[in-house]
Write an enzyme that holds these catalytic residues in place. Structure first.
Site, short mmCIF file in Angstrom:
data_model
loop_
_atom_site.label_atom_id
_atom_site.label_comp_id
_atom_site.label_asym_id
_atom_site.label_seq_id
_atom_site.Cartn_x
_atom_site.Cartn_y
_atom_site.Cartn_z
N ILE A 147 1.04 -1.30 0.08
CA ILE A 147 -0.31 -0.25 -0.56
C ILE A 147 0.71 1.14 0.14
CG2 ILE A 147 -1.97 1.41 1.03
CD1 ILE A 147 -2.77 -1.12 0.17
N GLU A 148 0.81 2.07 -1.20
CA GLU A 148 1.49 3.80 -1.34
C GLU A 148 1.03 4.48 -0.34
OE1 GLU A 148 2.42 7.09 -0.88
OE2 GLU A 148 0.19 6.82 -1.81
N SER A 149 2.06 4.86 0.90
CA SER A 149 1.18 5.41 2.16
C SER A 149 0.81 7.21 2.14
CB SER A 149 2.94 5.95 3.18
OG SER A 149 3.70 6.43 2.31
N LYS A 150 1.33 7.48 1.42
CA LYS A 150 0.24 8.92 0.73
C LYS A 150 -1.04 8.60 0.44
CE LYS A 150 0.15 13.53 -1.27
NZ LYS A 150 0.54 14.76 -2.35
N CYS A 209 12.48 7.91 0.46
CA CYS A 209 11.17 7.73 0.11
C CYS A 209 11.46 7.63 -2.01
CB CYS A 209 9.93 8.66 -0.61
SG CYS A 209 8.78 8.39 -1.54
N ARG A 264 4.96 8.96 9.78
CA ARG A 264 4.58 10.58 8.70
C ARG A 264 3.33 10.66 8.17
NH1 ARG A 264 9.03 10.23 3.72
NH2 ARG A 264 9.96 10.71 5.25
N HIS A 286 9.79 1.35 2.40
CA HIS A 286 10.41 0.32 3.40
C HIS A 286 9.94 -0.77 3.51
CE1 HIS A 286 8.65 4.83 5.02
NE2 HIS A 286 8.84 4.47 5.95
N GLU A 287 9.73 -1.23 2.64
CA GLU A 287 9.36 -2.49 3.10
C GLU A 287 9.98 -2.78 1.24
OE1 GLU A 287 4.80 -0.96 2.59
OE2 GLU A 287 7.13 -0.13 2.06
N ASP A 297 13.69 8.44 5.25
CA ASP A 297 12.91 7.83 6.35
C ASP A 297 13.50 7.10 6.98
OD1 ASP A 297 10.29 7.50 4.41
OD2 ASP A 297 11.26 5.97 2.97
#
Length: 282
Positions: A88-91, A190, A258, A229-230, A197
């Protein structure tokens, strides 16, 4: 630069672009990124992965309206299985959660079920969601990673470009050891925006002893590396398995938050139960 940084699969992401915030529920805001983007260059095949694990998310900015219009707040705990097609993309996750803000739900369980269903659809894999009232979490002390910290070594570092060369001959001797090593110096960037990060990492292994100076130099070399991150955690796991060849290996990173979210991926080829307490920087 990662080999897939300009891949067309990333073109449609809202990350790095000016975006309008919506406060009415909209599941279409969620965006996935194929895990194959970083796994293919590492020769990691979906049907024969050398690890299991999950991406653990903590949702700190989660609010909605109850059936009477009264705002509700919760802390969310999400676990996304490593076998999902997408991460899942965080933004997009943040924008999606914001869309709950002015939306009425009949119950807390309706919110939980909505989150679970939408995340499963986006990730194309198994997802579990738990919601916690604030009084359930109040007073919890900051946790810490169990293990030996390798950060206070008296060494000189002047190269911060990612390289696996530091792991060459990093495992030596015939004696088999079992130990847990920790570093708080993990910093990557990122994949899209190149924003920093910050994370702490725990490495548990059984095998020939790993040289701690070489390991630290390797981890510090992520300082200019651009990946999610992943993806960083899977790269670290894969590199350690390849160069050090431990019998057992677990890699667990907890990153600072974040946009009201923190991401805490872990990968392991043995029995491993990740501690989920937030660290001091989280």
């Amino acid at each position: 630069m990662s080999s897939y940084e300009n891949h067309q699969a990333l073109d449609g992401l809202t990350l790095g672009k000016s975006t309008d915030y919506r406060d009415n529920y909209d599941a279409s805001l969620l965006q996935g990124v194929p895990r194959s983007l970083n796994r293919d260059p590492l020769d990691l095949k979906a049907d024969n992965l050398p690890f299991h694990g999950a991406d653990i998310w903590t949702l700190y900015e989660l609010s909605w309206l109850n059936a009477k219009g009264v705002p509700q707040v919760a802390v969310g705990h999400v676990e996304l299985d490593y076998t999902s097609v997408n991460l899942i993309e965080s933004k997009s996750f943040k924008l999606y959660l914001n869309s709950f803000n002015q939306t009425r739900f009949d119950s807390w369980d309706a919110v939980r079920q909505t989150l679970e269903n939408d995340l499963r659809a986006c990730a194309q894999g198994e997802v579990s969601v738990a919601l916690y009232r604030l009084d359930e979490l109040e007073g919890q002390p900051a946790a810490h990673f169990h293990g030996t910290c390798i950060d206070d070594q008296d060494i000189t570092i002047d190269n911060y470009q990612f390289s696996t060369d530091y792991l060459e001959n990093a495992a030596s001797g015939e004696k088999v050891v079992e130990e847990t090593l920790v570093s708080h110096l993990l910093k990557s960037n990122c994949l899209i925006t190149h924003q920093p990060d910050w994370g702490s990492i725990q490495i548990c292994y059984r095998g020939r002893k790993i040289d701690r100076e070489k390991l630290l130099r390797y981890l510090v070399s992520f300082r200019h590396h651009n990946e999610f991150h992943e993806q960083c955690v899977e790269r670290i796991f894969n590199d350690l398995l390849r160069f050090c060849q431990p019998e057992k290996l677990s890699v667990y990173a907890r990153y600072t938050r974040r946009g009201g979210l923190d991401i805490n991926p872990w990968r392991s080829n043995t029995d491993f139960v990740p501690a989920t307490g937030r660290l001091v920087r989280q």
